[in-house]
Design a protein around this motif. Structure first.
Motif, PDB file in Angstrom:
ATOM      1  N   THR A  22       0.869  -1.113  -0.077  1.00  0.00           N
ATOM      2  CA  THR A  22       0.110  -0.101   0.181  1.00  0.00           C
ATOM      3  C   THR A  22       0.735   1.276  -0.293  1.00  0.00           C
ATOM      4  O   THR A  22       1.770   1.327   0.763  1.00  0.00           O
ATOM      5  N   LEU A  23       0.612   2.110  -1.236  1.00  0.00           N
ATOM      6  CA  LEU A  23       1.220   3.565  -1.141  1.00  0.00           C
ATOM      7  C   LEU A  23       0.427   4.494  -0.606  1.00  0.00           C
ATOM      8  O   LEU A  23      -0.694   4.668  -1.147  1.00  0.00           O
ATOM      9  N   ARG A  24       0.959   5.367   0.073  1.00  0.00           N
ATOM     10  CA  ARG A  24       0.242   6.596   0.399  1.00  0.00           C
ATOM     11  C   ARG A  24       1.054   7.792  -0.416  1.00  0.00           C
ATOM     12  O   ARG A  24       2.309   8.114  -0.268  1.00  0.00           O
ATOM     13  N   ILE A  25       0.182   8.426  -1.074  1.00  0.00           N
ATOM     14  CA  ILE A  25       0.573   9.459  -2.021  1.00  0.00           C
ATOM     15  C   ILE A  25       0.154  10.696  -1.707  1.00  0.00           C
ATOM     16  O   ILE A  25      -1.153  10.894  -1.481  1.00  0.00           O
ATOM     17  N   ARG A  26       0.857  11.990  -1.806  1.00  0.00           N
ATOM     18  CA  ARG A  26       0.268  13.171  -1.733  1.00  0.00           C
ATOM     19  C   ARG A  26       0.383  13.691  -3.220  1.00  0.00           C
ATOM     20  O   ARG A  26       1.388  14.039  -3.774  1.00  0.00           O
ATOM     21  N   ILE A  27      -0.937  14.367  -3.616  1.00  0.00           N
ATOM     22  CA  ILE A  27      -1.190  15.031  -4.676  1.00  0.00           C
ATOM     23  C   ILE A  27      -1.477  16.379  -4.440  1.00  0.00           C
ATOM     24  O   ILE A  27      -2.611  16.768  -4.107  1.00  0.00           O
ATOM     25  N   PRO A  28      -0.516  17.415  -4.408  1.00  0.00           N
ATOM     26  CA  PRO A  28      -0.896  18.965  -4.311  1.00  0.00           C
ATOM     27  C   PRO A  28      -1.808  19.418  -5.139  1.00  0.00           C
ATOM     28  O   PRO A  28      -2.162  19.030  -6.345  1.00  0.00           O
ATOM     29  N   GLY A  29      -2.870  19.848  -4.658  1.00  0.00           N
ATOM     30  CA  GLY A  29      -4.112  20.429  -5.355  1.00  0.00           C
ATOM     31  C   GLY A  29      -5.416  19.217  -5.419  1.00  0.00           C
ATOM     32  O   GLY A  29      -6.369  19.909  -5.903  1.00  0.00           O
ATOM     33  N   LEU A  30      -5.008  18.168  -4.984  1.00  0.00           N
ATOM     34  CA  LEU A  30      -6.250  17.232  -4.838  1.00  0.00           C
ATOM     35  C   LEU A  30      -7.135  17.772  -3.886  1.00  0.00           C
ATOM     36  O   LEU A  30      -6.532  17.783  -2.606  1.00  0.00           O
ATOM     37  N   HIS A  31      -8.494  17.475  -4.121  1.00  0.00           N
ATOM     38  CA  HIS A  31      -9.379  17.802  -2.910  1.00  0.00           C
ATOM     39  C   HIS A  31     -10.234  16.778  -2.750  1.00  0.00           C
ATOM     40  O   HIS A  31     -11.486  16.740  -2.761  1.00  0.00           O
ATOM     41  N   GLY A  32      -9.922  15.476  -2.520  1.00  0.00           N
ATOM     42  CA  GLY A  32     -10.422  14.255  -2.152  1.00  0.00           C
ATOM     43  C   GLY A  32     -11.047  13.493  -3.365  1.00  0.00           C
ATOM     44  O   GLY A  32     -10.655  13.845  -4.550  1.00  0.00           O
ATOM     45  N   HIS A  33     -11.819  12.570  -3.156  1.00  0.00           N
ATOM     46  CA  HIS A  33     -11.996  11.523  -4.132  1.00  0.00           C
ATOM     47  C   HIS A  33     -13.487  10.951  -3.638  1.00  0.00           C
ATOM     48  O   HIS A  33     -13.882  11.119  -2.780  1.00  0.00           O
ATOM     49  N   VAL A  34     -13.970  10.198  -4.815  1.00  0.00           N
ATOM     50  CA  VAL A  34     -15.087   9.382  -4.597  1.00  0.00           C
ATOM     51  C   VAL A  34     -14.889   7.795  -4.286  1.00  0.00           C
ATOM     52  O   VAL A  34     -14.084   7.425  -4.993  1.00  0.00           O
ATOM     53  N   ALA A  35     -15.420   7.273  -3.014  1.00  0.00           N
ATOM     54  CA  ALA A  35     -14.707   5.700  -2.974  1.00  0.00           C
ATOM     55  C   ALA A  35     -15.017   4.960  -4.264  1.00  0.00           C
ATOM     56  O   ALA A  35     -16.378   4.865  -4.605  1.00  0.00           O
TER      57      ALA A  35
END
Length: 194
Positions: A22-35
């Motif tokens: 499992t990779l946790r990535i940070r994406i600047p400018g991302l404002h969430g997502h839908v499951a």
């Protein structure tokens, strides 16, 4: 959905099985997502060759971080690097989140039965996590099958969800090796196996 490629940074990683990480990535400018959504990851070799692969989002996190769980394929171009090569602090090119057909939203009030096998459980876990984090009381069940008992992703988290009556119920079986069945019914009902 974003069709723009962005630079993401790996901020954490954890093995789920000997061949899945499992990779946790940070994406600047991302404002969430839908499951249930996914992202595309693009790797570029020094000679300019590019490989793009889609990976389901496992997390239900708001904000600019996502979790992806990747199964290493022996002859894969991208998965061996994501499972064994990338290190915290390294960067990736990411596009998305993408997809809107197979998603779960907190406003969905009907009962849910999710069925998945192997790495196909990743978007289902995203949905289960989102459901557990919301005040949604709709019945929510997960049937998860793996080849071998040691191939279960999110083993500790799924066991914890089993114990929490407010969380999704789960049934788990393996198709090879020692067969194990676990079944829970929502809200304290008796389990059924067939």
């Amino acid at each position: 959905m974003s069709s723009v490629w962005r630079v993401a940074e790996l901020v954490g990683a954890e093995f789920e099985t000997p061949t899945a990480r499992t990779l946790r990535i940070r994406i600047p400018g991302l404002h969430g997502h839908v499951a249930g959504q996914h992202v595309d990851i693009r790797l570029t070799a020094p000679d300019g060759y590019q490989a793009v692969r889609s990976y389901s989002i496992a997390s239900a996190l708001p904000g600019d971080e996502l979790e992806l769980t990747v199964e290493e394929l022996a002859d894969g171009e991208v998965s061996p690097y994501l499972v064994r090569g990338i290190a915290v602090g390294d960067q990736l090119e990411v596009r998305g989140p993408v997809g809107g057909w197979f998603v779960w939203r907190p406003s969905d009030e009907g009962p849910v039965q999710l069925i998945g096998g192997g790495s196909g459980v990743v978007p289902l876990v995203s949905m289960a996590r989102a459901h557990a984090a919301m005040p949604n009381t709709a019945p929510f069940r997960l049937l998860y099958s793996v080849r071998m008992p040691g191939s279960v992703y999110y083993k500790q988290e799924l066991a914890k969800l089993e114990q929490d009556a407010a969380s999704p119920s789960r049934s788990h079986t393996s198709t090879r090796g020692r067969h194990r069945r676990t079944g829970l019914s929502p809200r304290g009902g008796s389990p059924r196996t067939r």
